[in-house]
Design a protein around this motif. Structure first.
Motif, PDB file in Angstrom:
ATOM      1  N   GLY A  48       0.811  -1.110   0.092  1.00  0.00           N
ATOM      2  CA  GLY A  48       0.264  -0.002   0.166  1.00  0.00           C
ATOM      3  C   GLY A  48       0.798   1.171   0.117  1.00  0.00           C
ATOM      4  N   GLN A  49       0.193   2.367  -0.025  1.00  0.00           N
ATOM      5  CA  GLN A  49       0.749   3.632   0.032  1.00  0.00           C
ATOM      6  C   GLN A  49       0.181   4.502   1.348  1.00  0.00           C
ATOM      7  N   VAL A  50       1.152   5.047   1.858  1.00  0.00           N
ATOM      8  CA  VAL A  50       0.629   6.300   3.027  1.00  0.00           C
ATOM      9  C   VAL A  50       1.336   7.522   2.905  1.00  0.00           C
ATOM     10  N   GLY A  51       0.520   8.446   3.149  1.00  0.00           N
ATOM     11  CA  GLY A  51       0.543   9.675   3.185  1.00  0.00           C
ATOM     12  C   GLY A  51       0.719  10.416   4.439  1.00  0.00           C
ATOM     13  N   PHE A  52       1.612  11.140   5.080  1.00  0.00           N
ATOM     14  CA  PHE A  52       1.861  11.851   6.445  1.00  0.00           C
ATOM     15  C   PHE A  52       1.198  13.250   6.231  1.00  0.00           C
ATOM     16  N   ARG A  53       0.110  13.658   6.836  1.00  0.00           N
ATOM     17  CA  ARG A  53      -0.329  14.675   6.863  1.00  0.00           C
ATOM     18  C   ARG A  53      -1.214  15.009   8.184  1.00  0.00           C
ATOM     19  N   ARG A  54      -1.489  16.137   8.754  1.00  0.00           N
ATOM     20  CA  ARG A  54      -2.326  16.439   9.790  1.00  0.00           C
ATOM     21  C   ARG A  54      -3.255  17.477   9.278  1.00  0.00           C
ATOM     22  N   VAL A  55      -4.560  17.285   9.557  1.00  0.00           N
ATOM     23  CA  VAL A  55      -5.481  18.149   9.030  1.00  0.00           C
ATOM     24  C   VAL A  55      -6.460  18.423  10.166  1.00  0.00           C
ATOM     25  N   ARG A  56      -6.762  19.848  10.617  1.00  0.00           N
ATOM     26  CA  ARG A  56      -7.595  20.155  11.515  1.00  0.00           C
ATOM     27  C   ARG A  56      -8.651  21.463  11.001  1.00  0.00           C
ATOM     28  N   LEU A  57      -9.653  21.406  11.581  1.00  0.00           N
ATOM     29  CA  LEU A  57     -10.683  22.431  11.297  1.00  0.00           C
ATOM     30  C   LEU A  57     -10.459  23.262  12.641  1.00  0.00           C
ATOM     31  N   LEU A  58     -10.196  24.630  12.338  1.00  0.00           N
ATOM     32  CA  LEU A  58     -10.143  25.575  13.488  1.00  0.00           C
ATOM     33  C   LEU A  58     -11.282  26.684  13.312  1.00  0.00           C
ATOM     34  N   MET A  59     -11.361  27.487  14.458  1.00  0.00           N
ATOM     35  CA  MET A  59     -12.293  28.544  14.203  1.00  0.00           C
ATOM     36  C   MET A  59     -11.874  29.555  13.304  1.00  0.00           C
ATOM     37  N   ASN A  60     -12.515  30.066  12.569  1.00  0.00           N
ATOM     38  CA  ASN A  60     -12.355  31.301  11.528  1.00  0.00           C
ATOM     39  C   ASN A  60     -12.177  32.333  12.396  1.00  0.00           C
ATOM     40  N   GLU A  61     -11.098  33.000  11.820  1.00  0.00           N
ATOM     41  CA  GLU A  61     -10.577  34.567  12.567  1.00  0.00           C
ATOM     42  C   GLU A  61     -11.903  35.420  12.881  1.00  0.00           C
ATOM     43  N   GLY A  62     -11.967  35.627  13.922  1.00  0.00           N
ATOM     44  CA  GLY A  62     -13.249  36.552  14.470  1.00  0.00           C
ATOM     45  C   GLY A  62     -14.543  35.708  14.871  1.00  0.00           C
ATOM     46  N   SER A  63     -14.429  34.492  14.985  1.00  0.00           N
ATOM     47  CA  SER A  63     -15.616  33.701  14.984  1.00  0.00           C
ATOM     48  C   SER A  63     -15.743  33.666  16.405  1.00  0.00           C
ATOM     49  N   TRP A  64     -15.224  33.499  17.500  1.00  0.00           N
ATOM     50  CA  TRP A  64     -15.236  33.579  18.650  1.00  0.00           C
ATOM     51  C   TRP A  64     -15.788  34.926  19.149  1.00  0.00           C
ATOM     52  N   LYS A  65     -15.690  35.989  18.525  1.00  0.00           N
ATOM     53  CA  LYS A  65     -16.315  37.207  19.063  1.00  0.00           C
ATOM     54  C   LYS A  65     -17.882  37.383  18.636  1.00  0.00           C
ATOM     55  N   GLU A  66     -18.452  36.320  17.943  1.00  0.00           N
ATOM     56  CA  GLU A  66     -19.820  36.533  17.408  1.00  0.00           C
ATOM     57  C   GLU A  66     -20.637  35.363  18.209  1.00  0.00           C
ATOM     58  N   PRO A  67     -21.737  35.610  18.313  1.00  0.00           N
ATOM     59  CA  PRO A  67     -22.526  36.935  18.539  1.00  0.00           C
ATOM     60  C   PRO A  67     -21.770  37.737  19.743  1.00  0.00           C
ATOM     61  N   SER A  68     -22.047  39.037  19.565  1.00  0.00           N
ATOM     62  CA  SER A  68     -21.106  39.760  20.169  1.00  0.00           C
ATOM     63  C   SER A  68     -21.923  40.316  21.333  1.00  0.00           C
ATOM     64  N   GLY A  69     -23.350  40.279  21.461  1.00  0.00           N
ATOM     65  CA  GLY A  69     -24.270  40.905  22.478  1.00  0.00           C
ATOM     66  C   GLY A  69     -24.899  39.877  23.197  1.00  0.00           C
ATOM     67  N   PHE A  70     -25.566  40.082  24.322  1.00  0.00           N
ATOM     68  CA  PHE A  70     -26.396  39.059  24.836  1.00  0.00           C
ATOM     69  C   PHE A  70     -28.010  39.007  24.327  1.00  0.00           C
ATOM     70  N   PRO A  71     -28.832  38.123  24.583  1.00  0.00           N
ATOM     71  CA  PRO A  71     -28.391  36.723  24.984  1.00  0.00           C
ATOM     72  C   PRO A  71     -27.565  36.178  23.863  1.00  0.00           C
ATOM     73  N   LYS A  72     -26.696  35.342  24.476  1.00  0.00           N
ATOM     74  CA  LYS A  72     -25.605  34.658  23.666  1.00  0.00           C
ATOM     75  C   LYS A  72     -26.264  33.310  22.950  1.00  0.00           C
ATOM     76  N   SER A  73     -25.654  32.934  21.864  1.00  0.00           N
ATOM     77  CA  SER A  73     -26.021  31.719  21.170  1.00  0.00           C
ATOM     78  C   SER A  73     -24.370  31.054  20.783  1.00  0.00           C
ATOM     79  N   ARG A  74     -24.690  30.012  20.110  1.00  0.00           N
ATOM     80  CA  ARG A  74     -23.059  29.652  19.934  1.00  0.00           C
ATOM     81  C   ARG A  74     -22.479  30.302  18.638  1.00  0.00           C
ATOM     82  N   SER A  75     -21.250  30.167  18.639  1.00  0.00           N
ATOM     83  CA  SER A  75     -20.505  30.803  17.616  1.00  0.00           C
ATOM     84  C   SER A  75     -20.378  29.939  16.379  1.00  0.00           C
ATOM     85  N   THR A  76     -19.983  30.583  15.207  1.00  0.00           N
ATOM     86  CA  THR A  76     -20.101  30.092  13.989  1.00  0.00           C
ATOM     87  C   THR A  76     -19.284  28.629  13.904  1.00  0.00           C
TER      88      THR A  76
END
Length: 750
Positions: free
Chosen positions: A281-309
């Motif tokens: 067989g064959q193998v390729g060594f790699r690491r893949v991650r899905l991260l929060m997009n820049e600025g996503s933790w700041k949204e939603p900015s006000g209250f009441p809060k919901s989850r971020s994107t």
């Protein structure tokens, strides 16, 4: 050596309702499709031409029987004869010499049967295929696939006719297997935090392996020995730790590095050290991650809060990348007939369009293994969805009893491919037309399966999720009057996982499938409609005649209509890709709908017409996805003579962080070419910028002269870097020109 394949000659018979035995037998293609083989043998006309597809509908209610006759091969003491199939679609009963051995349900799990106790001197293997599954009480559309683990696209979609396949769609063979043997092996790894080394282990299964020694030999990407490890097995199924590979060459997407692949061989050793059996067989060594997009933790900015994107920022081997991709649908209606050459030519097209990723859409289901092998070699990322799309799939035990083993087979078969970068539960499952949510048992099961079998690869429940976007799919939104330029300027998504602009196919494609008498003018009710030009999503899609006429008026002939429609598609898709890139880093991904047609559509959102004919939009996408380019943000496509023209200039840079990735300071020159002559706009001295960073520039302005009617072009040129230059074709109309009314658009999958 065990597992030597023996070739079989297959025949197929058509079991009509009420029949016990076929009236005749025909040669069968394996892999292939029962309906395709039988329909062709019985003289049905090419379903791709005219309205012929309607003549194939009767095959939905039929059963089919495959048979293969063979002589008993010589079997040394202890050797067994197995029948192995990589997949049969959808429900099958398997028998040898009249003895029923197994019932199978689901297209993706392999079948492995020991035939040895049932062999005679002459043998017949029979596989009876049940009629295609259709959910009772539901209309003849995709909802009839809502209780099966089978691609819904074949039940009819806006771009593909209803043709539901079944049969031996994957490879099948006889195998002689030694008493002591390796049945399967898979090399797994865990990368160190710094990505420089990998701890190796091998998953092994077979027969009479306890106490036997195995040797794993690893060759690097250049073919040189990278390591050899030996171990003693303790059972027939074992997870064998091997050792550590240092100085790992990582697998990268093609446009970000080298897709380095290692080759491995696992040898089962005899007492004298000779090789008794092997797996490769064959193998390729790699690491893949899905991260929060820049600025996503700041949204939603006000209250009441919901989850971020939801996180949708791809990080490959520690590097955040902006992903430019396309949605992949099976390139043939009958997926069993797709060969490796077909995959290769379309993957090469994707690379030629500067695309990094193909989303294997849940409506179409997983491809053959050759697709993933080619993506491994070419360095194309794959977003792999399970075959769920736009339906409310049940929580019932009966459905889950099929979903779970079939999904496990998909993950076990594909997780070895480095190209597979994300698992996804399916398409548009959290939208109103599906009605599912994250408590749905099918999605909870899929998440659990991926976590168990492939924990290092990210999982998404569906697409889109919060923050992501699907659509729009027309050049002009009739509900708002906005064209794609204005629409994109007013939205802000973390990822544009689907978007499209329709365009007609080239004229030679149309002439090959539409009757000459129906070619001009295009009309509903003709073969144009059969081939997706009318009443596919709205009454006007996908040809979208009212939109074309709104901008250009009536066309004098078919060639003129095609050119106009293709121009709108090219400029529209260019706009979306470039605008998504301008929204980086908050936006991290853009994928058009879709790469290629599965059959000859008269018009569609694809950028490649069937079977492999690039439209002008293909080259526009390739230009918009260049690693570096001069770009212009435009307010709209159609301007008015005497109006103030505005274009915001940018330099877009997605190049990887290497020595040549930054942008050195330079000069941009922008001008217009109109029917009344050249209009200079400005010269912009831009600063240097680091890798993977855009540069926002000034706004160029000029009054469009009263004589500038018709088309005009905007040129954005970079001094000394002609490969970065861009040209935009736009429309200038007289002040009294009025656009015609365009029919409004429903939600896509309602």
């Amino acid at each position: 050596m065990s597992s030597a394949p023996l070739r079989l000659y297959w025949e197929i018979g058509h079991l009509r309702p009420g029949q016990q035995e076929p009236a005749s037998w025909h040669p069968a293609n394996v892999p292939g499709c029962a309906q395709q083989d039988v329909g062709t043998a019985e003289g049905l006309p090419d379903f791709r031409v005219g309205k012929n597809v309607t003549l194939w509908a009767s095959l939905e209610s039929s059963s089919f029987v495959y048979r293969a006759r063979f002589s008993r091969p010589e079997l040394p003491d202890g050797t067994q004869l197995f029948f192995h199939s990589d997949g049969i679609d959808y429900e099958a009963m398997l028998a040898v010499n009249g003895v029923r051995l197994a019932r199978h349900v689901g297209p993706y799990s392999p079948i492995d049967l020991d035939l040895t106790p049932h062999l005679a001197a002459q043998n017949e293997l029979r596989i009876e295929i049940a009629p295609v599954p259709r959910r009772a009480g539901f209309p003849p559309d995709r909802t009839q696939a809502s209780d099966v683990f089978k691609p819904a696209v074949n039940y009819g979609w806006d771009f593909q006719p209803r043709l539901i396949p079944s049969g031996m769609w994957r490879a099948a063979r006889l195998e002689k297997r030694a008493e002591r043997r390796l049945d399967a092996a898979e090399l797994r790894y865990e990368l160190s935090a710094d990505l420089r080394s990998a701890r190796l282990r091998c998953l092994v299964s077979g027969a009479k392996l306890a106490g036997r020694r195995v040797r794993l030999s690893l060759l690097g990407p250049q073919g040189r020995e990278a390591g050899v490890w030996e171990s003693v097995l303790t059972a027939d199924t074992a997870d064998v730790p091997l050792g550590t590979l240092e100085n790992v060459a990582l697998w990268w997407p093609r446009h970000h590095g080298t897709p380095a692949l290692y080759s491995w061989t696992l040898s089962l050793l005899a007492d004298d050290g000779s090789e008794q059996d092997r797996r490769e067989g064959q193998v390729g060594f790699r690491r893949v991650r899905l991260l929060m997009n820049e600025g996503s933790w700041k949204e939603p900015s006000g209250f009441p809060k919901s989850r971020s994107t939801a996180p949708i920022q791809f990080e490959i081997n520690g590097r955040r990348i902006f992903v430019k991709g396309s949605n992949w649908v099976p390139p043939e209606v009958f997926s069993g007939s797709i060969g490796s050459a077909r995959y290769t030519e379309l993957i090469e097209r994707a690379l030629g369009a500067n695309l990094d990723l193909l989303r294997v859409w849940g409506g179409g289901g997983p491809a053959h293994d050759a697709f993933y092998g080619e993506c491994d070699r070419q360095g194309v990322l794959v977003w792999q969805e399970f075959p769920l799309a736009c339906n409310l799939y049940p929580d019932s035990p009966d459905y889950l009893s099929v979903l779970v083993p079939e999904a496990r087979a998909i993950v076990l078969g594909l997780r070895r491919h480095p190209c597979v970068a994300v698992w996804c539960g399916g398409n548009e499952l959290f939208n109103s037309w599906s009605g599912m949510n994250d408590q749905a048992l099918p999605l909870r099961a899929l998440n659990a399966i991926c976590l168990e079998l492939d924990p290092a690869t990210p999982f998404l429940a569906t697409s889109p999720l919060e923050g992501m976007g699907h659509g729009y799919y027309r050049f002009l939104n009739p509900d708002t009057g906005e064209d794609v330029f204005r629409l994109m300027a007013n939205v802000r998504a973390t990822a544009y996982a689907e978007f499209g602009v329709p365009g007609p196919s080239p004229i030679h494609v149309l002439r090959s499938v539409l009757p000459e008498a129906e070619l001009w003018p295009p009309r509903p009710g003709t073969a144009w409609e059969t081939h997706a030009a009318f009443n596919s999503w709205t009454p006007d899609t996908w040809l979208d005649l009212p939109v074309i006429e709104r901008y250009f008026g009536s066309s004098a002939h078919l060639e003129e209509l095609i050119e106009r429609g293709q121009l709108l598609q090219a400029e529209g898709l260019k706009c979306v890709y470039e605008e998504a890139r301008r929204q980086k880093p908050h936006c991290s991904l853009a994928m058009n709908w879709c790469l290629a047609d599965p059959w000859p559509c008269a018009a569609n959102c694809s950028i490649i017409a069937y079977p492999n004919e690039p439209k002008p939009a293909y080259f526009a996408v390739a230009a918009a996805c260049r690693p570096v380019l001069a770009s212009a943000r435009l307010e709209k496509f159609a301007w008015t003579a005497g109006e103030l023209f505005c274009a915001e200039l940018w330099l877009l840079n997605d190049r990887a962080a290497d020595a040549d990735a930054g942008i050195a300071a330079g000069l941009v020159h922008a001008w217009l070419e109109t029917q009344s002559g050249r209009i200079e706009l400005l010269r912009w001295s831009f600063p240097e910028a680091p890798a993977n960073n855009n540069i926002a520039g000034p706004v160029a302005r000029a009054l469009l002269p009263e004589s500038a009617g018709g088309r005009f072009t905007l040129h954005v040129s970079v001094e000394g870097r002609p490969e970065w230059n861009s040209v935009y074709t736009l429309l200038c109309r007289a002040p009294e020109d009025k656009g015609s009314k365009v029919v409004s658009t429903p939600a896509l999958n309602q």
